[in-house]
Design a protein around this motif. Sequence first.
Motif, PDB file in Angstrom:
ATOM      1  N   ILE A  28      10.831  43.800  45.322  1.00 55.73           N
ATOM      2  CA  ILE A  28      11.536  43.374  46.770  1.00 55.73           C
ATOM      3  C   ILE A  28      11.354  42.000  46.266  1.00 55.73           C
ATOM      4  O   ILE A  28      11.451  41.282  46.027  1.00 55.73           O
ATOM      5  N   PHE A  29      10.572  42.326  44.760  1.00 54.88           N
ATOM      6  CA  PHE A  29      10.706  41.426  44.247  1.00 54.88           C
ATOM      7  C   PHE A  29      12.077  40.108  43.933  1.00 54.88           C
ATOM      8  O   PHE A  29      11.851  39.296  43.474  1.00 54.88           O
ATOM      9  N   GLY A  30      12.893  41.052  43.563  1.00 52.85           N
ATOM     10  CA  GLY A  30      14.470  40.535  43.134  1.00 52.85           C
ATOM     11  C   GLY A  30      15.134  40.504  43.778  1.00 52.85           C
ATOM     12  O   GLY A  30      16.325  39.948  43.807  1.00 52.85           O
ATOM     13  N   ALA A  31      14.731  40.522  45.068  1.00 54.66           N
ATOM     14  CA  ALA A  31      15.658  40.148  45.894  1.00 54.66           C
ATOM     15  C   ALA A  31      15.874  38.476  46.703  1.00 54.66           C
ATOM     16  O   ALA A  31      14.828  37.663  46.522  1.00 54.66           O
ATOM     17  N   ASP A  32      17.012  37.759  46.640  1.00 57.83           N
ATOM     18  CA  ASP A  32      17.667  37.073  46.981  1.00 57.83           C
ATOM     19  C   ASP A  32      16.794  36.419  48.652  1.00 57.83           C
ATOM     20  O   ASP A  32      16.273  35.027  48.275  1.00 57.83           O
ATOM     21  N   ALA A  33      17.149  37.610  49.316  1.00 56.09           N
ATOM     22  CA  ALA A  33      16.444  36.994  50.793  1.00 56.09           C
ATOM     23  C   ALA A  33      16.459  37.979  51.025  1.00 56.09           C
ATOM     24  O   ALA A  33      17.195  38.910  51.060  1.00 56.09           O
ATOM     25  N   MET A  34      15.347  37.436  52.073  1.00 56.13           N
ATOM     26  CA  MET A  34      15.372  39.144  53.265  1.00 56.13           C
ATOM     27  C   MET A  34      15.175  38.283  55.275  1.00 56.13           C
ATOM     28  O   MET A  34      14.120  37.181  54.839  1.00 56.13           O
ATOM     29  N   GLY A  35      15.044  38.963  55.492  1.00 50.23           N
ATOM     30  CA  GLY A  35      15.286  38.301  56.987  1.00 50.23           C
ATOM     31  C   GLY A  35      15.450  39.315  58.605  1.00 50.23           C
ATOM     32  O   GLY A  35      15.278  40.039  57.987  1.00 50.23           O
ATOM     33  N   TRP A  36      15.239  38.822  59.420  1.00 49.19           N
ATOM     34  CA  TRP A  36      14.429  39.895  60.473  1.00 49.19           C
ATOM     35  C   TRP A  36      15.467  39.183  61.666  1.00 49.19           C
ATOM     36  O   TRP A  36      16.033  37.274  61.916  1.00 49.19           O
ATOM     37  N   TYR A  37      16.016  40.119  62.403  1.00 49.87           N
ATOM     38  CA  TYR A  37      18.098  39.685  62.948  1.00 49.87           C
ATOM     39  C   TYR A  37      17.395  40.628  64.825  1.00 49.87           C
ATOM     40  O   TYR A  37      16.717  41.530  64.114  1.00 49.87           O
ATOM     41  N   ARG A  38      17.576  39.387  65.330  1.00 51.29           N
ATOM     42  CA  ARG A  38      17.390  40.741  66.133  1.00 51.29           C
ATOM     43  C   ARG A  38      19.660  40.953  67.336  1.00 51.29           C
ATOM     44  O   ARG A  38      19.695  40.300  66.720  1.00 51.29           O
ATOM     45  N   GLN A  39      18.699  41.807  67.881  1.00 50.52           N
ATOM     46  CA  GLN A  39      20.487  42.248  69.196  1.00 50.52           C
ATOM     47  C   GLN A  39      19.673  42.578  70.251  1.00 50.52           C
ATOM     48  O   GLN A  39      19.424  43.430  71.091  1.00 50.52           O
ATOM     49  N   GLY A  40      19.872  41.587  71.228  1.00 46.49           N
ATOM     50  CA  GLY A  40      19.507  41.760  72.639  1.00 46.49           C
ATOM     51  C   GLY A  40      19.878  42.286  73.207  1.00 46.49           C
ATOM     52  O   GLY A  40      21.531  42.281  73.286  1.00 46.49           O
ATOM     53  N   PRO A  41      20.002  42.963  74.623  1.00 45.64           N
ATOM     54  CA  PRO A  41      20.755  43.439  75.731  1.00 45.64           C
ATOM     55  C   PRO A  41      22.100  42.582  76.096  1.00 45.64           C
ATOM     56  O   PRO A  41      21.995  41.898  76.037  1.00 45.64           O
ATOM     57  N   GLY A  42      23.870  42.984  75.702  1.00 44.23           N
ATOM     58  CA  GLY A  42      24.527  42.938  75.418  1.00 44.23           C
ATOM     59  C   GLY A  42      24.874  41.331  74.790  1.00 44.23           C
ATOM     60  O   GLY A  42      25.953  40.398  75.394  1.00 44.23           O
ATOM     61  N   LYS A  43      24.508  41.366  73.767  1.00 42.05           N
ATOM     62  CA  LYS A  43      24.481  39.994  72.818  1.00 42.05           C
ATOM     63  C   LYS A  43      24.560  40.053  71.580  1.00 42.05           C
ATOM     64  O   LYS A  43      24.396  41.193  71.110  1.00 42.05           O
ATOM     65  N   GLN A  44      25.552  39.193  70.968  1.00 46.23           N
ATOM     66  CA  GLN A  44      25.541  39.856  69.606  1.00 46.23           C
ATOM     67  C   GLN A  44      23.917  39.059  68.602  1.00 46.23           C
ATOM     68  O   GLN A  44      23.034  39.132  69.292  1.00 46.23           O
ATOM     69  N   ARG A  45      24.116  40.180  66.957  1.00 44.47           N
ATOM     70  CA  ARG A  45      23.263  40.206  66.703  1.00 44.47           C
ATOM     71  C   ARG A  45      22.864  38.246  65.890  1.00 44.47           C
ATOM     72  O   ARG A  45      24.130  37.904  65.947  1.00 44.47           O
ATOM     73  N   GLU A  46      21.590  38.041  65.811  1.00 46.12           N
ATOM     74  CA  GLU A  46      21.486  36.789  65.514  1.00 46.12           C
ATOM     75  C   GLU A  46      20.039  37.103  65.102  1.00 46.12           C
ATOM     76  O   GLU A  46      19.352  37.885  64.807  1.00 46.12           O
ATOM     77  N   LEU A  47      20.164  35.848  64.032  1.00 47.28           N
ATOM     78  CA  LEU A  47      18.861  35.700  62.175  1.00 47.28           C
ATOM     79  C   LEU A  47      18.017  35.214  63.058  1.00 47.28           C
ATOM     80  O   LEU A  47      18.001  33.722  64.467  1.00 47.28           O
ATOM     81  N   VAL A  48      16.846  35.484  63.226  1.00 38.44           N
ATOM     82  CA  VAL A  48      15.933  35.439  63.825  1.00 38.44           C
ATOM     83  C   VAL A  48      14.727  34.295  62.649  1.00 38.44           C
ATOM     84  O   VAL A  48      14.084  32.905  63.181  1.00 38.44           O
TER      85      VAL A  48
END
Length: 115
Positions: A28-48
């Motif tokens: 992952i040394f060269g990765a531009d970015a890493m992230g965590w997202y979540r998707q709750g019941p009945g919701k859209q995926r969102e950036l955490v």
Amino acid sequence: QVQLVESGGGLVQPGGSLRLSCLVSESIFGADAMGWYRQGPGKQRELVASINSGGSTNYADSVKGRFTISRDNAKNTVYLQMNSLRPEDTAVYYCNIVVRIFVYWGQGTQVTVSS
């Protein structure tokens, strides 16, 4: 093909803590970015939370002060430390990695906050 595997999810009581891990199959040394997202019941995926190659972080307003994202390049792993968990944090949590124009996703790990 880059593979991401999340772990660390589970059932926790309100106010509790969990640490999610995302192991990447390549460096992952060269990765531009890493992230965590979540998707709750009945919701859209969102950036955490996200972290870029320089170590700068970004958080959703709803988790600021409670969650911390970090990366360990030597272990090809990104973490999400989650404290003071609330029922509204219940969701499937996904990690992703951005390398140039490519975006890769893990399969997700369930986090349930309930008494």
